[in-house]
Design an enzyme around this catalytic site. Structure first.
Site, short mmCIF file in Angstrom:
data_model
loop_
_atom_site.label_atom_id
_atom_site.label_comp_id
_atom_site.label_asym_id
_atom_site.label_seq_id
_atom_site.Cartn_x
_atom_site.Cartn_y
_atom_site.Cartn_z
CB VAL A 12 -0.98 0.00 1.20
CG1 VAL A 12 -1.87 1.25 1.16
CG2 VAL A 12 -1.83 -1.25 1.21
CD GLU A 124 -13.80 5.80 2.32
OE1 GLU A 124 -14.44 6.79 2.68
OE2 GLU A 124 -14.33 4.67 2.24
N GLY A 129 -11.04 -1.54 0.50
CA GLY A 129 -9.99 -1.11 -0.44
C GLY A 129 -10.37 0.20 -1.10
N GLY A 182 -0.75 -9.87 -4.26
CA GLY A 182 -0.68 -8.78 -3.28
C GLY A 182 -1.98 -8.50 -2.56
CE LYS A 200 -10.67 -5.33 5.06
NZ LYS A 200 -10.36 -6.26 3.98
N1 HSE Z 1 -6.14 -8.90 2.86
C1 HSE Z 1 -7.16 -7.94 2.63
C2 HSE Z 1 -8.19 -8.53 1.70
C3 HSE Z 1 -6.57 -6.70 2.04
O1 HSE Z 1 -7.90 -9.55 1.07
O2 HSE Z 1 -9.30 -8.02 1.59
C4 HSE Z 1 -7.48 -5.53 1.98
O3 HSE Z 1 -7.92 -5.15 3.25
#
Ligand code: HSE
Length: 414
Positions: A12, A124, A129, A182, A200
């Protein structure tokens, strides 16, 4: 000019630098100031990068630089990120972070410090993402009473499940591919065990309902037990398996919150959210259901959300950007065992018929599912109209009667 420091130069962090250095002019117009990255903190050396001269290994250099007004924290993990972010806020620097672990476990405290110091603490990129979701919940949907949020919040597990469903790929190969692209966390068990999705949904719930929910108070299951047979049973049931994070405000003021794989009907909007995409449904009393969809992981989608927060911070230097929730309170999260549930159960016995007959004695309303590719000795069925505690008890009883419970996956009503 607005001076920025970036903590961390991983996936990131390097994306943030890429966005800031390739969109310089348009960002300047939007922020009404030039955005200049003055320091990057990382323990590694990057001698080949054109901006290699601004790297430092010394956090105090950033903390004590009065020109730095915004610190972008993209290191991930709780320590030292928490200590650094707290110190920045206490020393007059606004913070933008993509770190869901940090926001989910320390959000109430850090928001309070930001408020006390008239600074912004923005995140955010911590959920979804590149999908705008924090700002929509806190601003655009502010006129609504949100009653429920449910979503596919982890790109890695959604990618793995999609590969299993569409290509019959095995779990390990799909995970390796997600890591290569990634998407996965540094420790991918946070993805596959559901902890990332849990952080989340905690952030979204805290924001929507105004009270912090800590991840350890949330019933969380991952996808490691899901087999290709389960995928087949889900198909004949009429849907697909998705890892869902959900939270619902109950009439008594408690919240029902959980993260678990669920059978989702093919007709549901969430069923067609595939690959690394995330989909988040927010149910408001005025708007009805609003669904947010987009790439939930990856370098540039996440960096895009981080940089948007930086712009917002710059525009609000003198008027703090308002994001806030109270700390948690006792008995706020409803007892998981007392919640009503509906589930698909996958069992194994001497024969599939014998296993199902034994199950029927405990679950009189069990409905058998007949898979396209039956496996000797196995059976699958759905059950409904019982609490989580009763379901758990009956599954233990089934096991005591010699029927092995291979999996139990809840059925969603989204
Ligand atoms: N590892 C997390 C995912 C990255 O796969 O959603 C983004 O938060």
């Amino acid at each position: 000019m607005a001076y920025i420091a970036v903590l961390g130069h991983g996936v990131v962090g390097s994306g943030v630098l890429e966005v800031l250095t390739t969109h310089t002019e348009s960002l300047k117009k939007r922020a009404k100031e030039e955005l200049i990255v003055k320091h990057i903190l990382d323990l590694r050396d990057f001698p080949d990068l054109p901006y290699s001269d601004i790297f430092t290994k010394d956090f105090n250099k950033i903390l004590n630089d009065p020109e730095v007004q915004i610190v972008v924290e993209v290191m991930g993990g709780l320590h030292p990120a928490y200590d650094y972010v707290k110190a920045c806020l206490e020393n007059g620097k606004s913070v933008v972070t993509s770190n869901k672990e940090l926001v989910a476990s320390k959000g109430a405290e850090l928001l309070r410090i930001a408020q006390d110091n008239n600074l912004s603490f923005m995140f955010e990129a911590s959920v979804g993402g590149g999908i705008p979701i924090i700002r929509p919940i806190s601003q655009c949907l502010a006129a609504n009473e949100v009653s429920e949020i449910a979503g596919i919040l982890n790109g890695t597990t959604n990618f793995i499940l999609t590969k299993m469903i569409r290509e019959q790929m095995n779990f390990g190969d799909a995970l390796a591919l997600a890591q290569q692209l990634g998407y996965a966390e540094r420790d991918p068990s946070a993805d596959v065990e559901g902890h990332d999705a849990c952080r989340k949904i905690c952030i979204l719930a805290s924001l929507a309902f105004g009270t912090h929910i800590y991840p350890d108070s949330v019933h969380t299951e991952g996808i490691t037990k899901i087999s290709l047979e389960d995928v087949d049973y889900a198909d004949v049931w009429g849907g697909v398996i998705k890892l869902i994070g959900s939270v619902k405000m109950l009439e008594n003021g408690q919240v029902h919150i959980m993260v678990c794989p669920m059978l989702v009907h093919r007709g549901s909007q969430l069923a067609s959210v595939d690959d690394v995409f995330n989909g988040i449904m927010v149910r408001g009393d005025a708007t009805g259901d609003v669904v947010f969809y987009g790439k939930g992981a990856g370098k540039l989608p996440t960096a895009s959300a981080v940089v948007a927060d930086v712009i917002d911070c710059v525009k609000h230097f003198k008027t703090r950007k308002y994001l806030f929730w109270e700390d948690s309170k006792e008995n706020y999260v409803a007892d998981f065992g007392s919640m009503e549930t509906e589930a698909y159960v996958h069992v194994a016995g001497e024969t599939g018929d014998a296993a199902f007959t034994a199950a029927q004695a405990l679950f009189p309303n069990a409905k058998r599912l007949l898979p396209k590719q039956p496996v000797d000795g196995e059976a699958g069925f759905t059950v409904s109209g019982l609490t989580e505690a009763a379901l758990k008890e009956k599954l233990v009883a089934l096991d005591e009667r010699g029927v092995r419970v291979l999996n139990c996956i809840r059925i969603s009503d989204y």
